[in-house]
Design a protein around this motif. Structure first.
Motif, PDB file in Angstrom:
ATOM      1  N   ALA A 121       0.840  -1.196   0.000  1.00  0.00           N
ATOM      2  CA  ALA A 121       0.000   0.000   0.000  1.00  0.00           C
ATOM      3  C   ALA A 121       0.878   1.250   0.000  1.00  0.00           C
ATOM      4  O   ALA A 121       1.818   1.362   0.787  1.00  0.00           O
ATOM      5  N   LEU A 122       0.545   2.199  -0.881  1.00  0.00           N
ATOM      6  CA  LEU A 122       1.324   3.428  -1.038  1.00  0.00           C
ATOM      7  C   LEU A 122       0.517   4.688  -0.742  1.00  0.00           C
ATOM      8  O   LEU A 122       1.080   5.714  -0.382  1.00  0.00           O
ATOM      9  N   GLY A 123      -0.801   4.618  -0.945  1.00  0.00           N
ATOM     10  CA  GLY A 123      -1.632   5.805  -0.784  1.00  0.00           C
ATOM     11  C   GLY A 123      -3.080   5.497  -1.078  1.00  0.00           C
ATOM     12  O   GLY A 123      -3.512   4.342  -1.026  1.00  0.00           O
ATOM     13  N   THR A 124      -3.825   6.555  -1.420  1.00  0.00           N
ATOM     14  CA  THR A 124      -5.254   6.435  -1.677  1.00  0.00           C
ATOM     15  C   THR A 124      -5.613   7.182  -2.955  1.00  0.00           C
ATOM     16  O   THR A 124      -4.933   8.135  -3.351  1.00  0.00           O
ATOM     17  N   ALA A 125      -6.697   6.757  -3.587  1.00  0.00           N
ATOM     18  CA  ALA A 125      -7.255   7.469  -4.740  1.00  0.00           C
ATOM     19  C   ALA A 125      -8.760   7.250  -4.714  1.00  0.00           C
ATOM     20  O   ALA A 125      -9.217   6.139  -4.434  1.00  0.00           O
ATOM     21  N   GLY A 126      -9.513   8.298  -4.992  1.00  0.00           N
ATOM     22  CA  GLY A 126     -10.957   8.169  -4.951  1.00  0.00           C
ATOM     23  C   GLY A 126     -11.649   8.903  -6.077  1.00  0.00           C
ATOM     24  O   GLY A 126     -11.175   9.934  -6.540  1.00  0.00           O
ATOM     25  N   LEU A 127     -12.746   8.318  -6.506  1.00  0.00           N
ATOM     26  CA  LEU A 127     -13.612   8.921  -7.509  1.00  0.00           C
ATOM     27  C   LEU A 127     -14.976   9.055  -6.860  1.00  0.00           C
ATOM     28  O   LEU A 127     -15.608   8.051  -6.509  1.00  0.00           O
ATOM     29  N   TYR A 128     -15.434  10.280  -6.673  1.00  0.00           N
ATOM     30  CA  TYR A 128     -16.636  10.567  -5.910  1.00  0.00           C
ATOM     31  C   TYR A 128     -17.746  10.990  -6.863  1.00  0.00           C
ATOM     32  O   TYR A 128     -17.582  11.934  -7.640  1.00  0.00           O
ATOM     33  N   LEU A 129     -18.867  10.277  -6.798  1.00  0.00           N
ATOM     34  CA  LEU A 129     -19.890  10.377  -7.823  1.00  0.00           C
ATOM     35  C   LEU A 129     -21.103  11.223  -7.455  1.00  0.00           C
ATOM     36  O   LEU A 129     -22.123  11.159  -8.135  1.00  0.00           O
ATOM     37  N   ALA A 130     -21.031  12.030  -6.424  1.00  0.00           N
ATOM     38  CA  ALA A 130     -22.185  12.844  -6.026  1.00  0.00           C
ATOM     39  C   ALA A 130     -22.743  13.656  -7.194  1.00  0.00           C
ATOM     40  O   ALA A 130     -23.964  13.725  -7.356  1.00  0.00           O
ATOM     41  N   PRO A 131     -21.908  14.255  -8.062  1.00  0.00           N
ATOM     42  CA  PRO A 131     -22.477  15.033  -9.175  1.00  0.00           C
ATOM     43  C   PRO A 131     -22.681  14.223 -10.460  1.00  0.00           C
ATOM     44  O   PRO A 131     -22.780  14.788 -11.543  1.00  0.00           O
ATOM     45  N   ILE A 132     -22.784  12.883 -10.386  1.00  0.00           N
ATOM     46  CA  ILE A 132     -22.855  12.047 -11.595  1.00  0.00           C
ATOM     47  C   ILE A 132     -24.081  12.356 -12.446  1.00  0.00           C
ATOM     48  O   ILE A 132     -24.029  12.228 -13.670  1.00  0.00           O
ATOM     49  N   ALA A 133     -25.190  12.772 -11.852  1.00  0.00           N
ATOM     50  CA  ALA A 133     -26.389  13.084 -12.637  1.00  0.00           C
ATOM     51  C   ALA A 133     -26.109  14.181 -13.659  1.00  0.00           C
ATOM     52  O   ALA A 133     -26.747  14.231 -14.714  1.00  0.00           O
ATOM     53  N   ALA A 134     -25.130  15.031 -13.377  1.00  0.00           N
ATOM     54  CA  ALA A 134     -24.737  16.093 -14.303  1.00  0.00           C
ATOM     55  C   ALA A 134     -23.555  15.661 -15.175  1.00  0.00           C
ATOM     56  O   ALA A 134     -22.979  16.482 -15.879  1.00  0.00           O
ATOM     57  N   GLY A 135     -23.178  14.375 -15.102  1.00  0.00           N
ATOM     58  CA  GLY A 135     -22.072  13.882 -15.915  1.00  0.00           C
ATOM     59  C   GLY A 135     -20.706  14.169 -15.332  1.00  0.00           C
ATOM     60  O   GLY A 135     -19.695  14.048 -16.023  1.00  0.00           O
ATOM     61  N   ARG A 136     -20.659  14.538 -14.052  1.00  0.00           N
ATOM     62  CA  ARG A 136     -19.397  14.924 -13.429  1.00  0.00           C
ATOM     63  C   ARG A 136     -19.072  14.024 -12.242  1.00  0.00           C
ATOM     64  O   ARG A 136     -19.957  13.434 -11.626  1.00  0.00           O
ATOM     65  N   ALA A 137     -17.785  13.992 -11.911  1.00  0.00           N
ATOM     66  CA  ALA A 137     -17.295  13.359 -10.685  1.00  0.00           C
ATOM     67  C   ALA A 137     -16.126  14.187 -10.195  1.00  0.00           C
ATOM     68  O   ALA A 137     -15.534  14.973 -10.948  1.00  0.00           O
ATOM     69  N   THR A 138     -15.800  14.036  -8.929  1.00  0.00           N
ATOM     70  CA  THR A 138     -14.592  14.654  -8.400  1.00  0.00           C
ATOM     71  C   THR A 138     -13.622  13.542  -8.032  1.00  0.00           C
ATOM     72  O   THR A 138     -14.026  12.405  -7.771  1.00  0.00           O
ATOM     73  N   ALA A 139     -12.350  13.870  -8.028  1.00  0.00           N
ATOM     74  CA  ALA A 139     -11.321  12.881  -7.712  1.00  0.00           C
ATOM     75  C   ALA A 139     -10.412  13.434  -6.626  1.00  0.00           C
ATOM     76  O   ALA A 139     -10.306  14.648  -6.440  1.00  0.00           O
TER      77      ALA A 139
END
Length: 188
Positions: free
Chosen positions: A84-102
């Motif tokens: 294990a080296l770290g973390t990465a995330g894809l957050y889908l709260a705005p997916i209805a608008a075609g967006r995600a945050t990372a």
């Protein structure tokens, strides 16, 4: 996209020397190292100077993101050793608008090896497998030059400065907006 559809990818996303996989209990030591960074606890749910039980609780919170449909939370691991080296995330709260945050972070003892850049590229390539997704956004504090370099290395473009955008550590802070747009045949 419903919560029932969120499952870890069968083939672990990878790029360069890293692969993205589900968190496991054995990753607690990396998380305890990561929690020593003064900034990381201000931006997420990993407590500062976390002990082993707190690191395990963090792992459980990451697993719950799939169940609730909030997004994907990956452990960044060495492609060869699976350390294990770290973390990465894809957050889908705005997916209805075609967006995600990372988001991404690297434990202090693993920094300076392009782990963040490689994990962001792997995460972005995985993100484009989600048909509803057309844009990935990153929010980076202007002082965080390492994160700016990571975003640019991974092909994200700076779109502007969002003044007093959010609260971090009890203070309103400005954030740089970086984004990647789904490649098309013309831009591909």
């Amino acid at each position: 996209m419903s919560a029932a559809q969120l499952v870890m990818p069968i083939a672990a996303p990878s790029f360069g020397d890293v692969r993205l996989r589900a968190f496991e209990e054995r990753d607690a030591d990396m998380l305890m190292d990561l929690s020593t960074d003064a900034y990381v606890p201000k931006t997420g749910s990993l407590p500062g100077n976390a002990d082993h039980p707190e690191a395990l609780a963090y792992i459980e919170r990451q697993s719950s993101r799939l169940r609730t449909g909030a997004g994907y939370s990956f452990c960044v691991a060495d492609k060869e050793t699976d350390e294990a080296l770290g973390t990465a995330g894809l957050y889908l709260a705005p997916i209805a608008a075609g967006r995600a945050t990372a988001g991404y972070s690297v434990a202090p003892r693993h920094r300076g090896r392009r782990v963040a850049g490689h994990s962001l590229i792997a995460l972005t390539r995985f993100a484009w497998s989600i048909p509803e997704l057309h844009r990935i956004e990153l929010y980076i504090e202007p002082w965080n030059t390492a994160s700016v370099r990571t975003a640019e290395f991974a092909g994200f473009e700076r779109e502007g400065l969002l003044r007093s955008h959010q609260e971090i550590g009890g203070e309103r802070v400005d954030m740089l907006m970086y984004a990647a747009i789904r490649p098309t045949a013309a831009t591909g």
